[in-house]
Design a protein around this motif. Structure first.
Motif, PDB file in Angstrom:
ATOM      1  N   MET A   1       0.846  -1.176   0.000  1.00  0.00           N
ATOM      2  CA  MET A   1       0.000   0.000   0.000  1.00  0.00           C
ATOM      3  C   MET A   1       0.889   1.237   0.000  1.00  0.00           C
ATOM      4  N   PHE A   2       1.261   1.746  -1.145  1.00  0.00           N
ATOM      5  CA  PHE A   2       2.065   2.944  -1.324  1.00  0.00           C
ATOM      6  C   PHE A   2       3.438   2.836  -0.657  1.00  0.00           C
ATOM      7  N   GLY A   3       3.949   1.638  -0.447  1.00  0.00           N
ATOM      8  CA  GLY A   3       5.257   1.467   0.160  1.00  0.00           C
ATOM      9  C   GLY A   3       5.271   1.734   1.664  1.00  0.00           C
ATOM     10  N   ILE A   4       4.102   1.797   2.278  1.00  0.00           N
ATOM     11  CA  ILE A   4       4.023   2.041   3.721  1.00  0.00           C
ATOM     12  C   ILE A   4       3.824   0.696   4.409  1.00  0.00           C
ATOM     13  N   GLY A   5       4.727   0.355   5.283  1.00  0.00           N
ATOM     14  CA  GLY A   5       4.628  -0.892   6.030  1.00  0.00           C
ATOM     15  C   GLY A   5       3.833  -0.691   7.316  1.00  0.00           C
ATOM     16  N   PHE A   6       3.735  -1.761   8.091  1.00  0.00           N
ATOM     17  CA  PHE A   6       2.969  -1.699   9.327  1.00  0.00           C
ATOM     18  C   PHE A   6       3.577  -0.735  10.347  1.00  0.00           C
ATOM     19  N   PRO A   7       4.894  -0.715  10.532  1.00  0.00           N
ATOM     20  CA  PRO A   7       5.464   0.237  11.512  1.00  0.00           C
ATOM     21  C   PRO A   7       5.199   1.699  11.132  1.00  0.00           C
ATOM     22  N   GLU A   8       5.288   2.023   9.829  1.00  0.00           N
ATOM     23  CA  GLU A   8       5.019   3.398   9.398  1.00  0.00           C
ATOM     24  C   GLU A   8       3.553   3.756   9.603  1.00  0.00           C
ATOM     25  N   LEU A   9       2.663   2.814   9.289  1.00  0.00           N
ATOM     26  CA  LEU A   9       1.234   3.052   9.472  1.00  0.00           C
ATOM     27  C   LEU A   9       0.906   3.262  10.945  1.00  0.00           C
ATOM     28  N   LEU A  10       1.514   2.481  11.811  1.00  0.00           N
ATOM     29  CA  LEU A  10       1.304   2.619  13.253  1.00  0.00           C
ATOM     30  C   LEU A  10       1.790   3.987  13.737  1.00  0.00           C
ATOM     31  N   LEU A  11       2.908   4.465  13.214  1.00  0.00           N
ATOM     32  CA  LEU A  11       3.427   5.784  13.582  1.00  0.00           C
ATOM     33  C   LEU A  11       2.488   6.892  13.120  1.00  0.00           C
ATOM     34  N   ILE A  12       1.962   6.779  11.899  1.00  0.00           N
ATOM     35  CA  ILE A  12       1.017   7.781  11.378  1.00  0.00           C
ATOM     36  C   ILE A  12      -0.246   7.813  12.225  1.00  0.00           C
ATOM     37  N   MET A  13      -0.748   6.642  12.605  1.00  0.00           N
ATOM     38  CA  MET A  13      -1.961   6.590  13.429  1.00  0.00           C
ATOM     39  C   MET A  13      -1.713   7.198  14.811  1.00  0.00           C
ATOM     40  N   ALA A  14      -0.540   6.962  15.403  1.00  0.00           N
ATOM     41  CA  ALA A  14      -0.215   7.535  16.714  1.00  0.00           C
ATOM     42  C   ALA A  14      -0.108   9.047  16.618  1.00  0.00           C
ATOM     43  N   LEU A  15       0.502   9.557  15.551  1.00  0.00           N
ATOM     44  CA  LEU A  15       0.593  11.009  15.370  1.00  0.00           C
ATOM     45  C   LEU A  15      -0.792  11.633  15.181  1.00  0.00           C
ATOM     46  N   ALA A  16      -1.659  10.964  14.409  1.00  0.00           N
ATOM     47  CA  ALA A  16      -3.015  11.470  14.208  1.00  0.00           C
ATOM     48  C   ALA A  16      -3.771  11.505  15.528  1.00  0.00           C
ATOM     49  N   LEU A  17      -3.591  10.511  16.363  1.00  0.00           N
ATOM     50  CA  LEU A  17      -4.257  10.474  17.663  1.00  0.00           C
ATOM     51  C   LEU A  17      -3.757  11.607  18.552  1.00  0.00           C
ATOM     52  N   ILE A  18      -2.463  11.887  18.506  1.00  0.00           N
ATOM     53  CA  ILE A  18      -1.898  12.965  19.326  1.00  0.00           C
ATOM     54  C   ILE A  18      -2.366  14.327  18.815  1.00  0.00           C
ATOM     55  N   VAL A  19      -2.330  14.538  17.497  1.00  0.00           N
ATOM     56  CA  VAL A  19      -2.672  15.841  16.918  1.00  0.00           C
ATOM     57  C   VAL A  19      -4.170  16.114  16.999  1.00  0.00           C
ATOM     58  N   LEU A  20      -4.996  15.140  16.617  1.00  0.00           N
ATOM     59  CA  LEU A  20      -6.442  15.366  16.544  1.00  0.00           C
ATOM     60  C   LEU A  20      -7.150  15.106  17.862  1.00  0.00           C
ATOM     61  N   GLY A  21      -6.626  14.236  18.652  1.00  0.00           N
ATOM     62  CA  GLY A  21      -7.278  13.910  19.917  1.00  0.00           C
ATOM     63  C   GLY A  21      -8.251  12.763  19.747  1.00  0.00           C
ATOM     64  N   PRO A  22      -8.618  12.134  20.875  1.00  0.00           N
ATOM     65  CA  PRO A  22      -9.483  10.963  20.811  1.00  0.00           C
ATOM     66  C   PRO A  22     -10.933  11.271  20.431  1.00  0.00           C
ATOM     67  N   LYS A  23     -11.354  12.527  20.547  1.00  0.00           N
ATOM     68  CA  LYS A  23     -12.753  12.864  20.231  1.00  0.00           C
ATOM     69  C   LYS A  23     -12.946  13.081  18.725  1.00  0.00           C
ATOM     70  N   ARG A  24     -11.997  13.711  18.062  1.00  0.00           N
ATOM     71  CA  ARG A  24     -12.170  14.034  16.634  1.00  0.00           C
ATOM     72  C   ARG A  24     -11.682  12.933  15.715  1.00  0.00           C
ATOM     73  N   LEU A  25     -10.843  12.033  16.192  1.00  0.00           N
ATOM     74  CA  LEU A  25     -10.279  10.984  15.338  1.00  0.00           C
ATOM     75  C   LEU A  25     -11.349  10.029  14.793  1.00  0.00           C
ATOM     76  N   PRO A  26     -12.318   9.546  15.604  1.00  0.00           N
ATOM     77  CA  PRO A  26     -13.361   8.670  15.031  1.00  0.00           C
ATOM     78  C   PRO A  26     -14.221   9.375  13.980  1.00  0.00           C
ATOM     79  N   ASP A  27     -14.521  10.652  14.196  1.00  0.00           N
ATOM     80  CA  ASP A  27     -15.306  11.393  13.202  1.00  0.00           C
ATOM     81  C   ASP A  27     -14.535  11.533  11.896  1.00  0.00           C
ATOM     82  N   LEU A  28     -13.247  11.783  12.012  1.00  0.00           N
ATOM     83  CA  LEU A  28     -12.409  11.896  10.818  1.00  0.00           C
ATOM     84  C   LEU A  28     -12.329  10.558  10.079  1.00  0.00           C
ATOM     85  N   ALA A  29     -12.222   9.469  10.833  1.00  0.00           N
ATOM     86  CA  ALA A  29     -12.161   8.141  10.209  1.00  0.00           C
ATOM     87  C   ALA A  29     -13.472   7.812   9.498  1.00  0.00           C
TER      88      ALA A  29
END
Length: 112
Positions: free
Chosen positions: A1-29
């Motif tokens: 998937m675009f050359g992104i492995g599982f560790p990179e995807l996990l890092l992106i998801m953790a950054l999104a959780l930190i930046v957006l917060g737990p309340k806005r992340l489900p709405d964004l998803a």
């Protein structure tokens, strides 16, 4: 998937959780999922439309080649093309005028 492995995807998801917060992340998803679903639906409709137009164009070209369809603006053909060989049954079904060749037409039907 675009050359992104599982560790990179996990890092992106953790950054999104930190930046957006737990309340806005489900709405964004949810919004992202709906957008992807609508994009797939639109893509499928476009593919179907292209296939239908291609099929229609092929049928129109085939009918034009056969001479059964006239292009717009062309004069109609008053003498449609006849088949190469007329059916033999049509010749036997034609009746001769009364009194002329009754014997020959009846003999021809017995032998033919």
């Amino acid at each position: 998937m675009f050359g992104i492995g599982f560790p990179e995807l996990l890092l992106i998801m953790a950054l999104a959780l930190i930046v957006l917060g737990p309340k806005r992340l489900p709405d964004l998803a949810k919004a992202l999922g709906r957008g992807i679903a609508e994009f797939k639906k639109a893509t499928d409709e476009l593919k179907q439309t292209i296939q239908e137009e291609t099929r229609t164009s092929e049928q129109r070209d085939r009918l034009l080649q056969q001479g059964t369809l006239q292009p717009p603006g062309s004069p109609p053909n008053p003498y449609p093309s006849a088949p190469d060989e007329p059916p033999a049954a049509a010749e036997d079904d034609v009746a001769a005028p009364a009194g002329e060749g009754d014997e020959s037409s009846s003999e021809g039907s017995r032998h033919g």
